[in-house]
Design an enzyme around this catalytic site. Structure first.
Site, short mmCIF file in Angstrom:
data_model
loop_
_atom_site.label_atom_id
_atom_site.label_comp_id
_atom_site.label_asym_id
_atom_site.label_seq_id
_atom_site.Cartn_x
_atom_site.Cartn_y
_atom_site.Cartn_z
N ARG A 174 0.85 -1.19 0.00
CA ARG A 174 0.00 0.00 0.00
C ARG A 174 0.88 1.24 0.00
O ARG A 174 1.54 1.56 1.00
CB ARG A 174 -0.93 0.01 1.21
CG ARG A 174 -1.73 1.31 1.31
CD ARG A 174 -2.96 1.23 2.19
NE ARG A 174 -2.67 1.12 3.60
CZ ARG A 174 -3.59 1.23 4.57
NH1 ARG A 174 -4.86 1.44 4.23
NH2 ARG A 174 -3.27 1.12 5.82
N ASP A 454 -3.49 2.78 14.47
CA ASP A 454 -2.69 3.37 13.41
C ASP A 454 -3.25 4.75 13.11
O ASP A 454 -4.07 5.29 13.87
CB ASP A 454 -2.64 2.47 12.17
CG ASP A 454 -4.00 2.30 11.50
OD1 ASP A 454 -4.98 2.97 11.90
OD2 ASP A 454 -4.09 1.48 10.56
#
Length: 541
Positions: A174, A454
C-alpha cells in the site's frame, strides 16, 4: 534537510532530481539508483499535475458538502451502475484471500507477516508507517529482498528468516495516499508525491521479479474519493507497465473503500480499473473518519464515542453489504476490515476476551458474504482462518450475489444513536496524544490498551474531538458541557496519568503531541489529514 543523501552520490542522480536529506541510510544507493530516480521523475512529470487537480476537486466537493449538499449516487454514471459488465479474471494467486495481515514495512515485520500463515500480507507505507526517510528506504530494501526471497533480519537475541517460498503469504503493497508528499525528493524543484515515490520505487525494483513468479505485482490503493482518482491510478500503472516491459494489466490492485464519497462510486471505481482490479476492501476505520470529516457541517450527523460505532450500526452494515453486493455482481472480491484487538500474553482473561471479539467480528464478515478479512497481529491469523474455514470452505464467495441487499443514500448517511461518556472523551484525547507521540518518534503502528492503533484510529479521535468541541450545545452523558474547559483538563492531566506507565511509545514527544492536538482541535477549520501537519514536525526532527 539540505544535505544530499550521503550514500547516493550526486553524480548518480538525474539532473532534475534532488534528494534532500542529511540522513545516511545503509543500502540507499541500491534503491535510489539513477535509473530508479529517472523512472519516478518521469511519473511525476507526467501525472503530478493531474494529482494536484484531483486534490483541488476534493476541496471543491467538500465546500459543497459544507454548504449543504450531501453525497449521492452520481447521475452522470448511472449507465455504469445499471449496465452488465465484469472485471477481468482474478489471478490464481488472489482467488483465496481469506486472511490477510497488515503492518509496517520493517524487515522483522515483513518476515513475520510473510511467515504467519496468512493468505496475504499488505506491507503498509501509509497508515502503519511514520514516513521518516530512513524508514521508507529500509522498507523498500526489505520488500526488494522479500521479493527475491533473500530477506533476513538479526536482532540482539534472535535471527529471522523467510520460510519456504510456497508457504509465504502473497505480498501486497500500500503506497501513501494522493494527499501525502515526499518532502525528501524534489523533481524540478517540486515536491514529489508520496504515492508516486512508494509505488514507483517498489515497482521499479520488484515488478519484473514478481510478475515472473506469478505473484503480481499487487498494490492496495488507499483513500480514493472518486472514479477520477481511480482513473489516475489506472493511467499511472498502465504507463509504468509500458516503461517496465510488463504486460498491460499485470499490476493488479485492490481498492480500499475508506471514504464516504467513494462508497457512492464503487461500481465506477471497479469499472475504470476493470482490467486490473481484484477487489474492494472495507477500510472501516478510515471510513468512520471520512464520515465525520465529510459531514462536519451537519449538527445532526455527529457520531457518539468511538467504541459505540461498531460494524453492527446500520450505516456501517449498509456500507459493508453494498460493497459485497457490488463486488460480487462485477466478479471482484469483497474484503472485510481490520480486527484492531490484539493478543495479550500477560493477561489470560484479557486475551480470551480479545480473541472472542475477533471471532465475533470475523463471523459477522464471513456470514455477510465477505471473501476475506484483515488482522493486525500474527497471533490472530489462526483465529480468523478458523472462522473463514468453517463458514467458507471454498476459495471465496463470489457466487453469493446478495441480491437481497437494497441500500439507499439515506442508509449510508444514517447516524447511529449513542452517547459520549467522560471516559470516552478522555480516551479520545489519550489515544490521539499517545499515537501522535509514537508517530513523531518514528512508530506508525502502536498497541494502546489492547488495540493496534494506526493513523486511521487517531484520525477518528481527533476529528471527533473537533466535532464535539465545535458543536456548541453538546454534553457528556452525565450532563457535563463538552467545551474547552473539559478538553484542557484532559490535556493537563494526561502527562501525570502516563508518567508511571512503561507501555508509552515515544514518551519524549508527548508535549509536542499535546500541542499539536490542541492546535488542531481548537482551530476553526478542521484539518484535512492529521498526518500533514505531523509530517512537517517529523521533517524538523
Amino acid at each position: 534537510m539540505s544535505a544530499v543523501l550521503a550514500s547516493t552520490p550526486t553524480t548518480s542522480q538525474p539532473e532534475r532530481v534532488s534528494v534532500l536529506t542529511g540522513t545516511i541510510v545503509p543500502g540507499a544507493d541500491s534503491i535510489l539508483t539513477k535509473d530508479c530516480l529517472a523512472f519516478v521523475a518521469d511519473l511525476h512529470e507526467r501525472f503530478d499535475g493531474r494529482r494536484r487537480d484531483l486534490l483541488q476537486a476534493r476541496r471543491t466537493q467538500q465546500a459543497k458538502f459544507d454548504g449543504g449538499a450531501l453525497p449521492v449516487f452520481r447521475a452522470d454514471t448511472a449507465d455504469i451502475r445499471e449496465s452488465t459488465w465484469t472485471v477481468a479474471p482474478i489471478p490464481a494467486a488472489l482467488l483465496d484471500r481469506r486472511v490477510e495481515i497488515t503492518g509496517p514495512t520493517d524487515p522483522k515485520m515483513v518476515i513475520n507477516a510473510l511467515n504467519s500463515g496468512a493468505s496475504g500480507f499488505m506491507a503498509d507505507f501509509e497508515d502503519s508507517t511514520s514516513p521518516t526517510f530512513p524508514t521508507l528506504i529500509t522498507g523498500q530494501l526489505a520488500l526488494r529482498d522479500a521479493a527475491n526471497g533473500t530477506l533476513s533480519f538479526t536482532s540482539a537475541d534472535k535471527s529471522y528468516q523467510l520460510n519456504a517460498a510456497e508457504t509465504l503469504a502473497v505480498l501486497h503493497v500500500r503506497p501513501r495516499g494522493l494527499h501525502l508528499p515526499e518532502y525528501n525528493i524534489r523533481i524540478n524543484d517540486e515536491v514529489l508525491s508520496g504515492s508516486l515515490f512508494d509505488a514507483g520505487v517498489f515497482l521499479f525494483h520488484n515488478a519484473a521479479t514478481m510478475q515472473a513468479a506469478d505473484r503480481g505485482p499487487y498494490l492496495y490503493l488507499p483513500k480514493l474519493q472518486a472514479m477520477e482518482e481511480a482513473q489516475w491510478w489506472q493511467d499511472v500503472l498502465t504507463h509504468a507497465e509500458a516503461e517496465l516491459g510488463l504486460p498491460e494489466g499485470s499490476i493488479k490492485v485492490t481498492v480500499l473503500i475508506e471514504t464516504l464519497p467513494a462508497a457512492f462510486q464503487m461500481h465506477e471505481i471497479l469499472y475504470v480499473l476493470r482490467n486490473r482490479i481484484a477487489g474492494l476492501n472495507c477500510g472501516r476505520w478510515d471510513y468512520i473518519f471520512s464520515f465525520i470529516k465529510t459531514l462536519r457541517a451537519y449538527p445532526n450527523k455527529r457520531l457518539p464515542e468511538r467504541h459505540q460505532v461498531t460494524m453492527k450500526q446500520p450505516f456501517l452494515r449498509a456500507y459493508a453489504e453494498l460493497l459485497i453486493q457490488t463486488c460480487h455482481r462485477r466478479g471482484a472480491l469483497a474484503m472485510g476490515g481490520m480486527a484492531a484487538h490484539i493478543p495479550n500474553r500477560h493477561d489470560a482473561q484479557a486475551n480470551e476476551t480479545a480473541l472472542d471479539n475477533v471471532r465475533a467480528d470475523k463471523v459477522r464478515e464471513v456470514t455477510a458474504g465477505h471473501d476475506g478479512t484483515w488482522v493486525a497481529h500474527p497471533g490472530l491469523v489462526s483465529v480468523a482462518r478458523e472462522v473463514f474455514d468453517t463458514y467458507m470452505p471454498q476459495a471465496n464467495q463470489l457466487s453469493n450475489t446478495r441480491d437481497d441487499v437494497q441500500v439507499t443514500s439515506c442508509d449510508l448517511l444514517r447516524v447511529p444513536h449513542g452517547t459520549i461518556s467522560r471516559r470516552g472523551f478522555a480516551n479520545a484525547v489519550e489515544v490521539c496524544v499517545r499515537y501522535l507521540a509514537a508517530w513523531l518518534s518514528g512508530n506508525g503502528c502502536v498497541p494502546i490498551d489492547g488495540l493496534m492503533e494506526d493513523a486511521a484510529t487517531a484520525e477518528i479521535t481527533r476529528t471527533q474531538l473537533w466535532q464535539w468541541l465545535h458543536a456548541g450545545d453538546l454534553h457528556l452523558h452525565d450532563g457535563t458541557a463538552i467545551d474547552d474547559t473539559l478538553f484542557q483538563s484532559c490535556l493537563l492531566n494526561l502527562p501525570s496519568q502516563l508518567s508511571g506507565r512503561n507501555d508509552i511509545v515515544g514518551r519524549d514527544y508527548i508535549p509536542q503531541a499535546i500541542t499539536l492536538l490542541e492546535q488542531l482541535t481548537e482551530s476553526d477549520t478542521l484539518e484535512e489529514f492529521l498526518t500533514l501537519p505531523a509530517y512537517e514536525l517529523l521533517q524538523r526532527h
